[in-house]
Design a protein around this motif. Structure first.
Motif, PDB file in Angstrom:
ATOM      1  N   VAL A 100      65.568 -28.054  43.045  1.00  0.00           N
ATOM      2  CA  VAL A 100      67.177 -28.673  43.223  1.00  0.00           C
ATOM      3  C   VAL A 100      67.259 -29.396  44.544  1.00  0.00           C
ATOM      4  O   VAL A 100      67.139 -28.998  45.446  1.00  0.00           O
ATOM      5  CB  VAL A 100      67.911 -27.483  43.237  1.00  0.00           C
ATOM      6  CG1 VAL A 100      69.440 -27.863  43.072  1.00  0.00           C
ATOM      7  CG2 VAL A 100      67.578 -26.608  41.904  1.00  0.00           C
ATOM      8  N   MET A 101      68.079 -30.605  44.163  1.00  0.00           N
ATOM      9  CA  MET A 101      68.432 -31.519  45.482  1.00  0.00           C
ATOM     10  C   MET A 101      69.786 -31.860  45.437  1.00  0.00           C
ATOM     11  O   MET A 101      70.167 -31.964  44.333  1.00  0.00           O
ATOM     12  CB  MET A 101      67.234 -32.926  45.561  1.00  0.00           C
ATOM     13  CG  MET A 101      65.846 -32.433  45.581  1.00  0.00           C
ATOM     14  SD  MET A 101      64.986 -34.142  45.391  1.00  0.00           S
ATOM     15  CE  MET A 101      64.892 -34.667  47.026  1.00  0.00           C
ATOM     16  N   LYS A 102      70.366 -31.904  46.606  1.00  0.00           N
ATOM     17  CA  LYS A 102      71.758 -32.422  46.499  1.00  0.00           C
ATOM     18  C   LYS A 102      71.925 -33.286  47.475  1.00  0.00           C
ATOM     19  O   LYS A 102      71.291 -33.611  48.384  1.00  0.00           O
ATOM     20  CB  LYS A 102      72.514 -31.139  47.129  1.00  0.00           C
ATOM     21  CG  LYS A 102      74.096 -31.556  47.206  1.00  0.00           C
ATOM     22  CD  LYS A 102      74.645 -30.550  47.772  1.00  0.00           C
ATOM     23  CE  LYS A 102      76.372 -30.622  47.948  1.00  0.00           C
ATOM     24  NZ  LYS A 102      77.149 -29.643  48.573  1.00  0.00           N
ATOM     25  N   PHE A 103      72.646 -34.489  47.002  1.00  0.00           N
ATOM     26  CA  PHE A 103      72.955 -35.647  47.619  1.00  0.00           C
ATOM     27  C   PHE A 103      74.398 -35.936  47.909  1.00  0.00           C
ATOM     28  O   PHE A 103      75.247 -35.390  47.038  1.00  0.00           O
ATOM     29  CB  PHE A 103      72.326 -36.912  46.853  1.00  0.00           C
ATOM     30  CG  PHE A 103      70.928 -36.946  46.900  1.00  0.00           C
ATOM     31  CD1 PHE A 103      70.090 -37.543  47.735  1.00  0.00           C
ATOM     32  CD2 PHE A 103      70.135 -36.109  45.809  1.00  0.00           C
ATOM     33  CE1 PHE A 103      68.656 -37.518  47.660  1.00  0.00           C
ATOM     34  CE2 PHE A 103      68.780 -36.108  45.499  1.00  0.00           C
ATOM     35  CZ  PHE A 103      68.062 -36.979  46.676  1.00  0.00           C
ATOM     36  N   SER A 104      74.837 -36.673  48.728  1.00  0.00           N
ATOM     37  CA  SER A 104      76.288 -36.977  49.030  1.00  0.00           C
ATOM     38  C   SER A 104      76.652 -37.804  48.008  1.00  0.00           C
ATOM     39  O   SER A 104      75.680 -38.612  47.293  1.00  0.00           O
ATOM     40  CB  SER A 104      76.562 -37.448  50.540  1.00  0.00           C
ATOM     41  OG  SER A 104      76.134 -38.839  50.562  1.00  0.00           O
ATOM     42  N   THR A 125      67.380 -29.601  50.083  1.00  0.00           N
ATOM     43  CA  THR A 125      66.215 -29.455  48.655  1.00  0.00           C
ATOM     44  C   THR A 125      65.807 -27.987  48.852  1.00  0.00           C
ATOM     45  O   THR A 125      65.407 -27.331  49.765  1.00  0.00           O
ATOM     46  CB  THR A 125      64.889 -30.262  49.022  1.00  0.00           C
ATOM     47  OG1 THR A 125      65.323 -31.674  48.886  1.00  0.00           O
ATOM     48  CG2 THR A 125      63.859 -30.256  47.831  1.00  0.00           C
ATOM     49  N   VAL A 126      65.554 -27.553  47.443  1.00  0.00           N
ATOM     50  CA  VAL A 126      65.187 -26.138  47.349  1.00  0.00           C
ATOM     51  C   VAL A 126      64.075 -26.312  46.388  1.00  0.00           C
ATOM     52  O   VAL A 126      64.096 -26.761  45.268  1.00  0.00           O
ATOM     53  CB  VAL A 126      66.363 -25.383  46.821  1.00  0.00           C
ATOM     54  CG1 VAL A 126      65.851 -23.900  46.530  1.00  0.00           C
ATOM     55  CG2 VAL A 126      67.536 -25.038  47.638  1.00  0.00           C
ATOM     56  N   SER A 146      73.872 -21.207  45.470  1.00  0.00           N
ATOM     57  CA  SER A 146      75.040 -21.354  46.055  1.00  0.00           C
ATOM     58  C   SER A 146      75.434 -22.855  46.424  1.00  0.00           C
ATOM     59  O   SER A 146      74.273 -23.568  46.138  1.00  0.00           O
ATOM     60  CB  SER A 146      75.338 -20.748  47.507  1.00  0.00           C
ATOM     61  OG  SER A 146      74.603 -21.383  48.337  1.00  0.00           O
ATOM     62  N   PHE A 147      76.478 -23.486  46.438  1.00  0.00           N
ATOM     63  CA  PHE A 147      76.987 -24.754  46.924  1.00  0.00           C
ATOM     64  C   PHE A 147      75.998 -25.262  47.991  1.00  0.00           C
ATOM     65  O   PHE A 147      75.472 -26.158  48.018  1.00  0.00           O
ATOM     66  CB  PHE A 147      78.441 -25.003  46.956  1.00  0.00           C
ATOM     67  CG  PHE A 147      78.715 -26.385  47.351  1.00  0.00           C
ATOM     68  CD1 PHE A 147      78.866 -27.089  46.143  1.00  0.00           C
ATOM     69  CD2 PHE A 147      78.982 -26.693  48.641  1.00  0.00           C
ATOM     70  CE1 PHE A 147      79.409 -28.278  46.509  1.00  0.00           C
ATOM     71  CE2 PHE A 147      79.604 -28.013  48.753  1.00  0.00           C
ATOM     72  CZ  PHE A 147      79.594 -28.919  47.773  1.00  0.00           C
ATOM     73  N   GLY A 148      75.532 -24.455  48.894  1.00  0.00           N
ATOM     74  CA  GLY A 148      74.881 -25.038  50.052  1.00  0.00           C
ATOM     75  C   GLY A 148      73.379 -24.832  49.775  1.00  0.00           C
ATOM     76  O   GLY A 148      72.535 -24.944  50.683  1.00  0.00           O
ATOM     77  N   GLY A 149      72.872 -24.375  48.233  1.00  0.00           N
ATOM     78  CA  GLY A 149      71.632 -24.356  48.156  1.00  0.00           C
ATOM     79  C   GLY A 149      70.700 -22.871  48.265  1.00  0.00           C
ATOM     80  O   GLY A 149      69.792 -22.706  47.902  1.00  0.00           O
TER      81      GLY A 149
END
Length: 123
Positions: free
Chosen positions: A3-7, A15-16, A65-68
């Motif tokens: 799972v990756m989060k980008f702005s 990244t998790v 969570s929202f923070g990964g």
């Protein structure tokens, strides 16, 4: 599972990676009302987050969570193969998973032969 989060502007935030000794496949991802990330897919690992695999591929649902940060993992299946291809979070944050199963012993349900449609709800 990755799972990756980008702005909004495309900047990488985190990244998790999470998995067991076998294979994990994430096919669907949704965000619930508290901005937690729900991932749905399939796993054939026997050691994923202390969960027991019932045989073959099992439905896999993970919450971050929202923070990964990993919050929990659920594996659910029968002696055959279950594939979770679609996931929805309803207005009360219950998780509904759709996919297929060829198990003859999944949650006391009868299999008509081959792969049957499968729907699961987690709350």
């Amino acid at each position: 599972v990755m799972v990756m989060k980008f702005s909004f502007g495309g900047a990488h935030q985190w990244t998790v990676l999470r998995g067991g000794s076998g294979n994990e496949y994430a096919y669907s991802l949704k965000v619930d009302s508290s901005d937690a990330i729900i991932v749905g897919g399939t796993s054939d690992s026997t050691d994923l987050d202390s969960q027991s695999n019932a045989g073959g591929n099992d439905v896999m649902v993970m919450k971050f969570s929202f923070g990964g940060a990993h919050q929990w993992t659920v594996l659910r299946g029968g002696s055959g193969n279950e594939y979770a291809y679609s996931l929805k979070v309803d207005s009360s944050d219950a998780i509904i998973v759709g996919g297929t199963s060829d198990s003859t012993d999944l949650d006391s349900q009868s299999n008509a032969g081959g792969n049957d449609v499968m729907v699961m709800k987690f709350s």
